[in-house]
Design a protein around this motif. Sequence first.
Motif, mmCIF file in Angstrom:
data_model
loop_
_atom_site.group_PDB
_atom_site.id
_atom_site.type_symbol
_atom_site.label_atom_id
_atom_site.label_comp_id
_atom_site.label_asym_id
_atom_site.label_seq_id
_atom_site.Cartn_x
_atom_site.Cartn_y
_atom_site.Cartn_z
ATOM 1 N N LEU A 4 0.853 -1.192 0.000
ATOM 2 C CA LEU A 4 0.000 0.000 0.000
ATOM 3 C C LEU A 4 0.886 1.238 0.000
ATOM 4 O O LEU A 4 1.743 1.397 0.860
ATOM 5 C CB LEU A 4 -0.925 -0.006 1.217
ATOM 6 C CG LEU A 4 -1.925 -1.165 1.282
ATOM 7 C CD1 LEU A 4 -2.728 -1.103 2.566
ATOM 8 C CD2 LEU A 4 -2.851 -1.152 0.079
ATOM 9 N N ARG A 6 1.612 5.610 -0.831
ATOM 10 C CA ARG A 6 1.193 6.949 -0.429
ATOM 11 C C ARG A 6 -0.129 7.374 -1.082
ATOM 12 O O ARG A 6 -1.016 7.871 -0.411
ATOM 13 C CB ARG A 6 2.304 7.942 -0.781
ATOM 14 C CG ARG A 6 1.962 9.371 -0.524
ATOM 15 C CD ARG A 6 3.075 10.282 -1.055
ATOM 16 N NE ARG A 6 2.683 11.657 -0.922
ATOM 17 C CZ ARG A 6 1.959 12.306 -1.819
ATOM 18 N NH1 ARG A 6 1.560 11.699 -2.915
ATOM 19 N NH2 ARG A 6 1.622 13.573 -1.613
ATOM 20 N N PHE A 9 -3.056 5.580 0.455
ATOM 21 C CA PHE A 9 -3.257 6.092 1.812
ATOM 22 C C PHE A 9 -3.939 7.459 1.794
ATOM 23 O O PHE A 9 -4.916 7.682 2.504
ATOM 24 C CB PHE A 9 -1.913 6.184 2.538
ATOM 25 C CG PHE A 9 -1.964 6.969 3.814
ATOM 26 C CD1 PHE A 9 -2.615 6.471 4.938
ATOM 27 C CD2 PHE A 9 -1.359 8.220 3.893
ATOM 28 C CE1 PHE A 9 -2.667 7.203 6.118
ATOM 29 C CE2 PHE A 9 -1.395 8.951 5.070
ATOM 30 C CZ PHE A 9 -2.058 8.440 6.179
ATOM 31 N N LYS A 63 -3.600 0.160 9.772
ATOM 32 C CA LYS A 63 -3.622 -0.511 8.465
ATOM 33 C C LYS A 63 -2.363 -0.179 7.668
ATOM 34 O O LYS A 63 -1.712 -1.074 7.119
ATOM 35 C CB LYS A 63 -4.870 -0.083 7.688
ATOM 36 C CG LYS A 63 -4.936 -0.602 6.275
ATOM 37 C CD LYS A 63 -6.198 -0.109 5.581
ATOM 38 C CE LYS A 63 -6.255 -0.562 4.134
ATOM 39 N NZ LYS A 63 -7.507 -0.098 3.492
ATOM 40 N N TYR A 64 -2.020 1.102 7.616
ATOM 41 C CA TYR A 64 -0.882 1.510 6.799
ATOM 42 C C TYR A 64 0.452 1.317 7.509
ATOM 43 O O TYR A 64 1.485 1.226 6.854
ATOM 44 C CB TYR A 64 -1.072 2.938 6.291
ATOM 45 C CG TYR A 64 -2.110 2.944 5.192
ATOM 46 C CD1 TYR A 64 -1.749 2.686 3.882
ATOM 47 C CD2 TYR A 64 -3.460 3.126 5.475
ATOM 48 C CE1 TYR A 64 -2.697 2.635 2.866
ATOM 49 C CE2 TYR A 64 -4.414 3.079 4.478
ATOM 50 C CZ TYR A 64 -4.028 2.826 3.176
ATOM 51 O OH TYR A 64 -4.972 2.763 2.185
ATOM 52 N N GLY A 68 1.567 -0.816 4.692
ATOM 53 C CA GLY A 68 2.068 0.247 3.833
ATOM 54 C C GLY A 68 3.479 -0.031 3.347
ATOM 55 O O GLY A 68 4.175 -0.921 3.844
ATOM 56 N N LEU A 72 5.977 4.659 3.992
ATOM 57 C CA LEU A 72 4.714 4.968 4.664
ATOM 58 C C LEU A 72 4.702 4.442 6.093
ATOM 59 O O LEU A 72 4.292 5.149 7.018
ATOM 60 C CB LEU A 72 3.548 4.401 3.864
ATOM 61 C CG LEU A 72 2.155 4.837 4.261
ATOM 62 C CD1 LEU A 72 2.051 6.356 4.393
ATOM 63 C CD2 LEU A 72 1.142 4.341 3.245
ATOM 64 N N ARG A 73 5.203 3.239 6.310
ATOM 65 C CA ARG A 73 5.271 2.683 7.667
ATOM 66 C C ARG A 73 6.153 3.562 8.550
ATOM 67 O O ARG A 73 5.795 3.874 9.689
ATOM 68 C CB ARG A 73 5.803 1.243 7.652
ATOM 69 C CG ARG A 73 4.836 0.246 7.043
ATOM 70 C CD ARG A 73 5.245 -1.208 7.243
ATOM 71 N NE ARG A 73 6.662 -1.474 7.080
ATOM 72 C CZ ARG A 73 7.242 -1.866 5.945
ATOM 73 N NH1 ARG A 73 6.516 -2.025 4.859
ATOM 74 N NH2 ARG A 73 8.540 -2.101 5.901
#
Length: 124
Positions: A4, A6, A9, A63-64, A68, A72-73
Motif C-alpha cells: 500500500l 502513499r 493512503f 492498516k498503513y 504500507g 509509509l510505515r
Amino acid sequence: MGDLHRSIFLKELKDAFPVLRAEINAQHGLLHLEVHVFADFAQRAIAAGNEKDVASCFKLAEKYCTDGSHDLRNTIGVSFVEHLDLRNARWAWALLGPILQREYLQLLSAGLAKPLSYLDGIAR
C-alpha cells in the motif's frame, strides 16, 4: 506487507476525513507533513474525547503501519505515533491496535514518546 503506497493512503485518508482534504493538499506533496496533519486531527479528537474519530484514525494508521510501503510505515511512526499525547487519555491507548502500541512503546523506550503513567510495568 508493503504493497500500500502513499497515493492509496492519501485517497483513503481524504475520503474518511474530508475536512482534512485542503490542509493535506497544502503540504506540497511532503508525506511527513501530510501525515502530521492527520496526527493533529487525531490529537484534537483525543482532546475532545471523540472516541469514534479516534478509533477511525487509529484503525487507518494501523492498516498503513502494517501493510504500507516502507516509507509509509516509517512516516506513520515518526509523524503520527510519535506525536500522540495519550497521557490523559487511557481510553485512547485502549483503541490503539497492537502494531501502533508496539510502535509507541519502542518510541517510549527511545525517549521519543511521552511516558504514560497508566502503563505501569512497561518500560517508560
